[in-house]
Design an enzyme around this catalytic site. Structure first.
Site, PDB file in Angstrom:
ATOM      1  N   SER A  14       0.857  -1.191   0.000  1.00 61.68           N
ATOM      2  CA  SER A  14       0.000   0.000   0.000  1.00 61.68           C
ATOM      3  C   SER A  14       0.887   1.233   0.000  1.00 61.68           C
ATOM      4  O   SER A  14       1.653   1.457   0.949  1.00 61.68           O
ATOM      5  CB  SER A  14      -0.879   0.015   1.248  1.00 61.68           C
ATOM      6  OG  SER A  14      -1.345   1.335   1.457  1.00 61.68           O
ATOM      7  N   ASP A  41      -4.879   3.113  -2.201  1.00 62.76           N
ATOM      8  CA  ASP A  41      -5.946   3.435  -1.246  1.00 62.76           C
ATOM      9  C   ASP A  41      -6.580   4.779  -1.589  1.00 62.76           C
ATOM     10  O   ASP A  41      -5.952   5.824  -1.434  1.00 62.76           O
ATOM     11  CB  ASP A  41      -5.371   3.473   0.170  1.00 62.76           C
ATOM     12  CG  ASP A  41      -5.078   2.081   0.700  1.00 62.76           C
ATOM     13  OD1 ASP A  41      -5.988   1.234   0.658  1.00 62.76           O
ATOM     14  OD2 ASP A  41      -3.937   1.844   1.142  1.00 62.76           O
ATOM     15  N   MET A  43      -9.378   7.466  -0.737  1.00 57.60           N
ATOM     16  CA  MET A  43     -10.242   7.894   0.379  1.00 57.60           C
ATOM     17  C   MET A  43     -10.860   9.246   0.065  1.00 57.60           C
ATOM     18  O   MET A  43     -10.202  10.112  -0.523  1.00 57.60           O
ATOM     19  CB  MET A  43      -9.422   8.008   1.659  1.00 57.60           C
ATOM     20  CG  MET A  43      -8.675   6.731   2.009  1.00 57.60           C
ATOM     21  SD  MET A  43      -7.884   6.864   3.601  1.00 57.60           S
ATOM     22  CE  MET A  43      -6.876   5.378   3.608  1.00 57.60           C
ATOM     23  N   MET A 143     -10.841  -6.211   5.931  1.00 60.03           N
ATOM     24  CA  MET A 143     -10.103  -5.162   6.658  1.00 60.03           C
ATOM     25  C   MET A 143      -9.726  -5.681   8.038  1.00 60.03           C
ATOM     26  O   MET A 143     -10.575  -6.174   8.781  1.00 60.03           O
ATOM     27  CB  MET A 143     -10.982  -3.907   6.855  1.00 60.03           C
ATOM     28  CG  MET A 143     -11.264  -3.078   5.627  1.00 60.03           C
ATOM     29  SD  MET A 143      -9.839  -2.535   4.677  1.00 60.03           S
ATOM     30  CE  MET A 143      -8.882  -1.590   5.870  1.00 60.03           C
TER      31      MET A 143
HETATM   32  C1  DX5 Z   1      -6.291   1.522   5.502  1.00 58.70           C
HETATM   33  C2  DX5 Z   1      -5.831   1.126   4.123  1.00 58.70           C
HETATM   34  C3  DX5 Z   1      -4.706   0.176   4.132  1.00 58.70           C
HETATM   35  C4  DX5 Z   1      -3.493   0.667   4.831  1.00 58.70           C
HETATM   36  C5  DX5 Z   1      -2.535  -0.431   5.062  1.00 58.70           C
HETATM   37  O1  DX5 Z   1      -7.427   2.268   5.421  1.00 58.70           O
HETATM   38  O2  DX5 Z   1      -6.880   0.532   3.393  1.00 58.70           O
HETATM   39  O3  DX5 Z   1      -4.411  -0.275   2.808  1.00 58.70           O
HETATM   40  O4  DX5 Z   1      -2.853   1.686   4.129  1.00 58.70           O
HETATM   41  O5  DX5 Z   1      -1.449   0.101   5.732  1.00 58.70           O
HETATM   42  P1  DX5 Z   1      -0.763  -0.634   6.954  1.00 58.70           P
HETATM   43  O6  DX5 Z   1      -0.153  -1.872   6.386  1.00 58.70           O
HETATM   44  O7  DX5 Z   1       0.209   0.361   7.419  1.00 58.70           O
HETATM   45  O8  DX5 Z   1      -1.832  -0.940   7.964  1.00 58.70           O
HETATM   46 ZN    ZN Z   2      -6.385  -0.605   1.494  1.00 58.24          ZN
END
Ligand code: DX5
Ligand code: ZN
Length: 221
Positions: A14, A41, A43, A143
């Site tokens: 990510s 990602d 958002m 998640m």
């Molecule tokens: C959280 C994202 C993830 C996140 C993962 O909302 O969907 O993809 O960036 O990052 P780490 O591995 O740092 O939890």
């Molecule tokens: Zn993600």
């Protein structure tokens, strides 16, 4: 670029925790490590309390990489924006079951656009919410943190849902886990039946990104 068929373990870094001023370079490092996917990602500041990137950034990155663009839409109304992400060059689109009243329609729409489709469940969302549509997807995303931020702590209870989902979907559909994955948790989620591991902080907080990827790879064996 196509999402690899189920049957291999894939790491999908990510870039949320990468240096946003150097995204193309950061992605090139992942590619040089021999990985196939990169996790994007998205958002919107509405479905989740954070804002990241949209189609214009992704379209620019597309020119610099042959990796499978594994996009994770943490946005309200994913159906409204899906085509823009396809046009930007993503190969796979995951949307959240919590955001979509007609998930079957959206999955069909994504397949019609020629991309693979994924559905995601938040830590507090029960497996039953995706049961009816799971077999239509190419990948299910579980998640293991509350969506919105990188670098959060892995939630073991949420990860356990992978076992139940694997029973439902069999071996031909990928199960991806996202949130707090490091070498230690990687082996746990693989033992539950996950085959696609998102890792942000575990890779991009390290100076040696390739070494960090290797450590996750080793842990999956
Ligand atoms: C959280 C994202 C993830 C996140 C993962 O909302 O969907 O993809 O960036 O990052 P780490 O591995 O740092 O939890
Ligand atoms: Zn993600």
């Amino acid at each position: 670029m196509r999402l690899p068929k189920a049957g291999t373990i894939e790491i999908s870094p990510s870039i949320l925790s990468a240096d946003f001023a150097k995204l193309a370079d950061e992605i090139a490092v992942i590619e040089s490590a021999g990985l196939n996917l990169v996790h994007l990602d998205v958002m919107d500041g509405h479905f989740v309390p954070n804002i990241t990137m949209g189609p214009p950034v992704i379209a620019k990155l597309r020119k610099y990489s042959k990796l499978v663009f594994d996009s994770h839409l943490m946005i309200s109304e994913p159906s409204r924006y899906a085509e823009a992400f396809v046009d930007a060059g993503v190969d796979h689109i995951t949307f959240h079951i919590e955001t979509e009243a007609e998930p079957v329609k959206l999955i069909e729409k994504l397949h019609g656009f020629g991309v693979t489709a994924g559905i995601c469940l938040n830590p507090e969302t029960e497996v039953e919410a995706i049961e009816k549509v799971a077999l239509l997807c190419d990948m299910i995303l579980v998640m293991t943190v509350h969506p919105g931020f990188g670098g959060q702590k892995f939630m073991p209870e949420a990860a356990k849902k992978v076992e139940r989902i694997r029973e439902i979907v069999g071996d031909d559909i990928r199960i991806e886990v996202d949130g707090g994955i490091n070498p230690e948790h990687a082996s746990t989620v693989v033992s539950y039946g996950a085959d696609t591991l998102v890792a942000g902080n575990a890779i991009f907080s390290k100076t040696d990104r390739i070494g960090a990827i290797e450590a996750i790879r080793e842990a999956c064996k």
